[in-house]
Scaffold this active site. Structure first.
Site, PDB file in Angstrom:
ATOM      1  N   THR A 140       0.839  -1.194   0.000  1.00 55.41           N
ATOM      2  CA  THR A 140       0.000   0.000   0.000  1.00 55.41           C
ATOM      3  C   THR A 140       0.874   1.244   0.000  1.00 55.41           C
ATOM      4  O   THR A 140       1.875   1.308   0.729  1.00 55.41           O
ATOM      5  CB  THR A 140      -0.988   0.104   1.186  1.00 55.41           C
ATOM      6  OG1 THR A 140      -1.534   1.430   1.211  1.00 55.41           O
ATOM      7  CG2 THR A 140      -0.350  -0.171   2.532  1.00 55.41           C
ATOM      8  N   ILE A 141       0.475   2.202  -0.806  1.00 56.42           N
ATOM      9  CA  ILE A 141       1.213   3.466  -0.802  1.00 56.42           C
ATOM     10  C   ILE A 141       0.996   4.196   0.526  1.00 56.42           C
ATOM     11  O   ILE A 141       1.753   5.082   0.881  1.00 56.42           O
ATOM     12  CB  ILE A 141       0.811   4.393  -1.983  1.00 56.42           C
ATOM     13  CG1 ILE A 141      -0.660   4.817  -1.878  1.00 56.42           C
ATOM     14  CG2 ILE A 141       1.110   3.752  -3.315  1.00 56.42           C
ATOM     15  CD1 ILE A 141      -0.990   6.050  -2.719  1.00 56.42           C
ATOM     16  N   ASP A 142      -0.083   3.827   1.249  1.00 55.48           N
ATOM     17  CA  ASP A 142      -0.430   4.558   2.481  1.00 55.48           C
ATOM     18  C   ASP A 142       0.498   4.221   3.645  1.00 55.48           C
ATOM     19  O   ASP A 142       0.539   4.959   4.624  1.00 55.48           O
ATOM     20  CB  ASP A 142      -1.877   4.235   2.897  1.00 55.48           C
ATOM     21  CG  ASP A 142      -2.880   4.522   1.794  1.00 55.48           C
ATOM     22  OD1 ASP A 142      -2.587   5.369   0.942  1.00 55.48           O
ATOM     23  OD2 ASP A 142      -3.957   3.887   1.781  1.00 55.48           O
ATOM     24  N   ARG A 290       0.324   6.645  -7.432  1.00 54.10           N
ATOM     25  CA  ARG A 290       0.265   5.182  -7.516  1.00 54.10           C
ATOM     26  C   ARG A 290       0.766   4.624  -8.832  1.00 54.10           C
ATOM     27  O   ARG A 290       0.996   3.427  -8.952  1.00 54.10           O
ATOM     28  CB  ARG A 290      -1.193   4.733  -7.348  1.00 54.10           C
ATOM     29  CG  ARG A 290      -1.533   4.543  -5.927  1.00 54.10           C
ATOM     30  CD  ARG A 290      -2.924   4.129  -5.607  1.00 54.10           C
ATOM     31  NE  ARG A 290      -3.757   3.545  -6.599  1.00 54.10           N
ATOM     32  CZ  ARG A 290      -5.084   3.473  -6.442  1.00 54.10           C
ATOM     33  NH1 ARG A 290      -5.655   3.950  -5.356  1.00 54.10           N
ATOM     34  NH2 ARG A 290      -5.827   2.909  -7.360  1.00 54.10           N
TER      35      ARG A 290
HETATM   36  O1  F6P Z   1      -5.144   2.947  -0.388  1.00 50.76           O
HETATM   37  C1  F6P Z   1      -4.522   3.511  -1.501  1.00 50.76           C
HETATM   38  C2  F6P Z   1      -5.268   4.735  -1.966  1.00 50.76           C
HETATM   39  O2  F6P Z   1      -4.571   5.305  -3.064  1.00 50.76           O
HETATM   40  C3  F6P Z   1      -5.508   5.790  -0.889  1.00 50.76           C
HETATM   41  O3  F6P Z   1      -4.374   6.570  -0.611  1.00 50.76           O
HETATM   42  C4  F6P Z   1      -6.663   6.546  -1.487  1.00 50.76           C
HETATM   43  O4  F6P Z   1      -7.410   7.150  -0.472  1.00 50.76           O
HETATM   44  C5  F6P Z   1      -7.462   5.469  -2.180  1.00 50.76           C
HETATM   45  O5  F6P Z   1      -6.573   4.390  -2.408  1.00 50.76           O
HETATM   46  C6  F6P Z   1      -8.072   5.904  -3.487  1.00 50.76           C
HETATM   47  O6  F6P Z   1      -8.861   4.880  -3.979  1.00 50.76           O
HETATM   48  P1  F6P Z   1      -9.463   4.849  -5.467  1.00 50.76           P
HETATM   49  O7  F6P Z   1      -8.363   4.420  -6.381  1.00 50.76           O
HETATM   50  O8  F6P Z   1     -10.578   3.865  -5.385  1.00 50.76           O
HETATM   51  O9  F6P Z   1      -9.920   6.244  -5.785  1.00 50.76           O
END
Ligand code: F6P
Length: 363
Positions: A140-142, A290
């Site tokens: 996860t990037i988080d 990402r």
């Molecule tokens: O969990 C990774 C993430 O990029 C978070 O940082 C972000 O809040 C979420 O996913 C965004 O999700 P989606 O790609 O569904 O918009």
């Protein structure tokens, strides 16, 4: 237990380094163990729908440096609360875990490598408890998974965010503006905090430290009084004002976490302009964090994680996840990684270091 074939999936939001994991798992499963590898497509959706393909050495050739995942991914396909109906559109949640179990059996998958963040690994843990030989790989990037020092993907996101802070500096200075950079991270401020420190931001607003607008303005005005007529604020998407709410962009039905955050940077900009008259601009970095080529660090870490996943299966050590502890890769219970999210400690050394530099957290 004798293993002949393993399954592999990538779930949740995509993340730089997923292909490096796939490559490492496939190469070592085939090369060192002589197993076959079945890749399930689109995360757990592929297990429910029985979408899969055989992976061989040729399938993973040349993918190390590629962003995304050759298997596809999905962040709203929980087999225990499955919201895709037979036409593939959204319907009421159904428990499709039995169908998933049958498909694993039908494809003669002896063990399953689940690569994902907290949502996907929580599903992996449920299948482990239902008797599937699951091992996890933390992505996860988080960087909000516990039990590992770091997740792969985070370093790439951090580099992109830091580069954005660097680039905003020259344009902020030329126009004497306040520049706000909104970064991802969900409920954790790791990307915001580290990009703010690494890029030399003036204000860092993270979910773990609710901000007071007046304090943010004070920091910007103090800089102006010292002759610094521009300021850079890095704000995490999950930041919120004291006593205020999260800024939600969208609600995604069927996702383990249905909230999609976004927009808090615009809110802050509007408030700063209204209260100070200072020209303020916002950049929302979004999915750029990402996408694209993983950094060397993420390729290195993802590769080591993939190799460890195969090792855990060979040792029959299931329900475990590959984790970085210090400089060694270890197997830790998946449960420990997902029980409690890892968040920035507001009183920790990193926040204190930033404060020592004069960075304001708006508190
Ligand atoms: O969990 C990774 C993430 O990029 C978070 O940082 C972000 O809040 C979420 O996913 C965004 O999700 P989606 O790609 O569904 O918009």
């Amino acid at each position: 237990m004798s293993v002949k074939r393993i399954g592999l999936l990538t779930g949740g939001g995509d993340c730089p380094g997923l292909n490096a994991v796939i490559r490492a798992v496939v190469k070592s499963a085939i090369g060192t163990q002589g197993w076959e590898v079945t890749g399930f497509l689109d995360g757990f959706r592929g297990v429910v729908e029985d979408w899969n393909l055989r992976l061989n050495i040729q399938s993973v050739s040349g993918i190390l440096t590629r962003g995304g995942t050759i298997l596809g991914t999905n962040n709203r396909a929980d087999p225990f609360a499955y919201t895709y109906n037979t036409e593939g559109s959204s319907g009421p949640a159904r428990d499709m875990s039995k169908a998933a179990l049958l498909n694993l059996k039908k494809n003669e998958v002896d063990a399953l490598v689940v690569t994902g963040g907290d949502g996907t690994l929580t599903i992996g843990q449920k299948f482990f408890e239902a008797g599937v030989a699951v091992v996890g790989v933390p992505k996860t990037i988080d960087n909000d998974l516990s039990a590992t020092d770091i997740t792969f993907g985070f370093d790439t996101a951090l580099s992109v965010a830091t580069d954005a802070v660097d680039r905003l500096h020259s344009t902020a200075e030329s126009h004497r503006r306040v520049m706000i950079l909104e970064v991802m991270g969900r409920y954790a401020g790791w990307i915001g905090l580290r990009a703010g420190i690494a890029g030399g931001g003036d204000v860092i607003l993270i979910p773990e430290i609710p901000y007071d607008l007046d304090k943010v303005i004070e920091a910007i005005e103090e800089r102006a009084a010292r002759g610094k007529e521009f300021s850079i604020a890095v704000i995490s998407e999950g930041a919120r004002p004291k006593g205020g709410e999260l800024t939600v962009r969208k609600f995604v039905k069927g996702s383990p976490d249905p909230l999609r955050l976004g927009g808090v940077g615009n809110l802050l900009a509007q408030n700063i302009e209204e209260k100070t008259g200072l020209e303020t601009r916002v950049t929302v970095l979004g999915h750029l964090q990402r996408g694209g080529i993983p950094t060397a660090h993420d390729r290195w870490l993802a590769t080591r994680f993939g190799i460890k996943a195969v090792e855990l299966i060979a040792q029959g050590d299931f329900g475990k996840m590959a984790a970085l502890r210090g400089n060694s890769i270890e197997g830790v219970p998946i449960k420990d990684a997902v029980d409690k999210p890892k968040r920035v400690d507001p009183r920790g050394e990193e926040v204190r270091a930033a404060r020592a530099l004069g960075i304001s957290f708006g508190d």
